[in-house]
Design an enzyme around this catalytic site. Structure first.
Site, PDB file in Angstrom:
ATOM      1  N   GLY A   1       0.829  -1.137   0.198  1.00 32.88           N
ATOM      2  CA  GLY A   1       0.064  -0.045   0.046  1.00 32.88           C
ATOM      3  C   GLY A   1       0.837   1.220  -0.205  1.00 32.88           C
TER       4      GLY A   1
ATOM      5  N   ASP B   1      -0.422  -0.841  13.089  1.00 34.44           N
ATOM      6  CA  ASP B   1       0.008  -2.063  12.548  1.00 34.44           C
ATOM      7  C   ASP B   1       0.247  -3.231  13.488  1.00 34.44           C
ATOM      8  OD1 ASP B   1      -0.267  -1.052  10.157  1.00 34.44           O
ATOM      9  OD2 ASP B   1       1.699  -0.338   9.972  1.00 34.44           O
TER      10      ASP B   1
HETATM   11  O1  SPQ Z   1       2.415  -0.442   3.190  1.00 36.65           O
HETATM   12  P1  SPQ Z   1       1.060  -1.130   3.641  1.00 36.65           P
HETATM   13  O2  SPQ Z   1       0.911  -2.353   2.617  1.00 36.65           O
HETATM   14  O3  SPQ Z   1      -0.055  -0.182   3.775  1.00 36.65           O
HETATM   15  O4  SPQ Z   1       1.610  -1.670   5.079  1.00 36.65           O
HETATM   16  C1  SPQ Z   1       1.067  -1.616   6.342  1.00 36.65           C
HETATM   17  C2  SPQ Z   1       1.704  -2.788   7.151  1.00 36.65           C
HETATM   18  O5  SPQ Z   1       0.946  -3.418   7.851  1.00 36.65           O
HETATM   19  O6  SPQ Z   1       2.792  -2.904   6.953  1.00 36.65           O
HETATM   20  C3  SPQ Z   1      -0.582  -1.511   6.493  1.00 36.65           C
HETATM   21  F1  SPQ Z   1      -1.000  -2.452   6.176  1.00 36.65           F
HETATM   22  O7  SPQ Z   1       1.548  -0.327   6.946  1.00 36.65           O
HETATM   23  C4  SPQ Z   1       1.237   0.772   6.760  1.00 36.65           C
HETATM   24  C5  SPQ Z   1       0.628   1.677   8.094  1.00 36.65           C
HETATM   25  O8  SPQ Z   1      -0.678   0.896   8.272  1.00 36.65           O
HETATM   26  C6  SPQ Z   1       2.438   1.635   6.413  1.00 36.65           C
HETATM   27  C7  SPQ Z   1       2.410   3.067   6.530  1.00 36.65           C
HETATM   28  C8  SPQ Z   1       3.479   3.944   5.836  1.00 36.65           C
HETATM   29  O9  SPQ Z   1       4.667   3.646   5.657  1.00 36.65           O
HETATM   30  O10 SPQ Z   1       3.278   5.278   5.531  1.00 36.65           O
HETATM   31  C9  SPQ Z   1       1.162   3.870   7.125  1.00 36.65           C
HETATM   32  C10 SPQ Z   1       0.287   3.000   7.589  1.00 36.65           C
HETATM   33  O11 SPQ Z   1      -0.795   3.178   6.757  1.00 36.65           O
HETATM   34  P2  SPQ Z   1      -1.861   4.239   6.715  1.00 36.65           P
HETATM   35  O12 SPQ Z   1      -2.990   3.806   5.807  1.00 36.65           O
HETATM   36  O13 SPQ Z   1      -2.241   4.537   8.177  1.00 36.65           O
HETATM   37  O14 SPQ Z   1      -1.331   5.590   6.049  1.00 36.65           O
END
Ligand code: SPQ
Length: 420
Positions: free
Chosen positions: A91, A308
């Site tokens: 993501g 997370d």
């Molecule tokens: O990258 P991804 O897949 O979204 O990974 C996650 C994880 O659990 O490793 C979430 F599923 O982490 C995100 C986190 O939840 C990583 C992140 C960042 O590096 O900016 C921010 C968080 O997401 P969000 O949606 O709150 O910005």
């Protein structure tokens, strides 16, 4: 895979580098003038996807495990990729790329795996459209038509570092200043790294202001261990009798340390020592010893500081005396899987007293739990949380697919078994 039981949880570990900082070091290093040397890089599948995407846009990146050299092309030096950019399970890669690509003088397509194609991208495409971006679709594949952008003053509807960062990155290319107003403080690695690279970015409480940048200057990045990976051992060591685990060099940026605050509130025996700071990012050695945990209520502005870690915090709650309430955590529904539903469904299989709510879960802890055949839903954090739960439950447990752990922690099972 059957989770083998370890006899004890004692030892000293170093967890791999922080995933969020590793992504940002590659992205911002690619946009900088000069060479960025990254040490402590996380060679997990997600960060390798980020490297692949920037290589496809003409950036020379040499990856040697946890050491990466990025020869930056400058803010205007990316070239049109020949094919669709593939972001895998990440993501962070997908959303942050939207911010950068919407301002390039070429069109791009981005897509990822089945999980990425179900994750909402409207949360970044909508504010970017207010800046003049032209992105088709609210789910991958996304078609991004490079456009001229202008600054906006944007109040975020959700607490999300990815949305915030996508807007800030677009703001580097926009005419005029861009202001992002957070509702709760989310991880601030982008702000710290951009500041170190000479961008005109300022932070006033929950408000971030960024001005366009013709130039970013490469800096070397020392990535601390990922507190989200250390969390699995912090919970294991707190619950398993006769444990003592020291995790060296863990990132302790205050926007990420909610897990330490919650475990301490639960009565965990945790010490944080040898704290040091590099380019605004703090790191320390964390030692955890067995203790008796008690239930807590978790909600409000601590949620972005531990979002997370909630699946592994749910494991702690299963072994804590009393009723733990996790609320204000509806963001969990849009992660690699719906992490509220997945935790509740899987934990029930081993006899845990756990109920799903609209924005979290309620766990009545300290009841006997037994082994089960668990599903990970291809979610790395589910796989590792279920491994710790399996270790602490009576009897045999299996995971349907443990390989997804490599998304954020390729050596997780080696480190886990090294303790016993
Ligand atoms: O990258 P991804 O897949 O979204 O990974 C996650 C994880 O659990 O490793 C979430 F599923 O982490 C995100 C986190 O939840 C990583 C992140 C960042 O590096 O900016 C921010 C968080 O997401 P969000 O949606 O709150 O910005």
């Amino acid at each position: 895979m059957e989770i083998k039981k370890i006899k004890r949880a004692r030892g000293v570990l170093t967890v791999p580098g922080d995933k969020s900082i590793s992504h940002r070091a590659v992205m911002l290093g690619s946009l900088a003038d000069g060479v960025t040397e990254i040490t402590g890089f996380l060679p997990g599948a997600d960060c390798l996807s980020t490297i692949d995407c920037f290589r496809s846009m003409g950036v020379e990146i040499d990856e040697r495990g946890d050491r990466v050299t990025v020869r930056g092309n400058g803010t205007r030096g990316l070239s049109k990729p020949e094919k669709t950019l593939y972001t895998g399970n990440s993501g962070t890669t997908t959303r942050l790329l939207c911010g950068i690509l919407s301002a390039q003088p070429f069109d791009t397509e981005i897509t990822g795996d089945a999980s990425i194609c179900k994750r909402p991208m409207g949360r970044v495409t909508k504010p970017l459209a207010l800046m003049g971006a032209n992105i088709e679709n609210e789910y991958c594949p996304l078609y991004i038509h490079g456009s001229r952008l202008h600054g906006i003053d944007y109040k975020m509807p959700v607490a999300s570092a990815q949305v915030k960062t996508a807007i800030i990155l677009a703001g580097l290319y926009a005419e005029g200043e861009t202001i992002v107003r957070e509702i709760e403080k989310s991880r601030n690695h982008t702000e710290l790294m951009l500041g170190a690279m000479g961008a005109d970015i300022s932070v006033d409480g929950l408000d971030i202001t960024v001005k366009p940048a013709d130039k970013l200057s490469a800096v070397n990045v020392v990535v601390p261990g990922d507190i989200s990976s250390a969390a699995f051992f912090m919970v294991l060591g707190s619950i398993m009798p006769n444990s003592e685990i020291t995790i060296k060099n863990v990132g302790t940026n205050p926007t990420r340390t909610g897990i330490i605050d919650v475990l301490k509130d639960m009565g965990a025996d945790i010490t944080v020592e040898n704290e040091r700071v590099s380019a605004g990012e703090s790191a320390a050695d964390i030692t955890v010893r067995s203790s008796s945990l008690r239930a807590v209520t978790i909600g409000g502005d601590i949620i972005p500081r531990l979002i997370d870690e909630l699946p592994i915090i749910a494991v702690a709650a299963v072994f804590a005396e009393g009723k733990t309430v996790i609320k204000d955590a509806q963001e969990l529904k849009v992660k690699e899987t719906n992490r509220i539903r997945a935790v509740v469904d899987e934990f029930k299989k081993c006899g845990a007293d756990i109920t799903e709510t609209d924005d979290g879960m309620i766990i009545n802890g300290d009841k006997p739990v037994h082994g089960a055949d668990f599903k990970t839903y291809g979610d790395h954090r589910m796989a590792m949380s279920l491994t710790v739960l399996s270790q602490l439950a009576d009897g045999v447990s299996t995971l349907d697919d443990e390989t997804c752990a490599r998304v954020s922690y390729p050596s997780f099972f080696d480190d886990f078994y090294s303790l016993g």
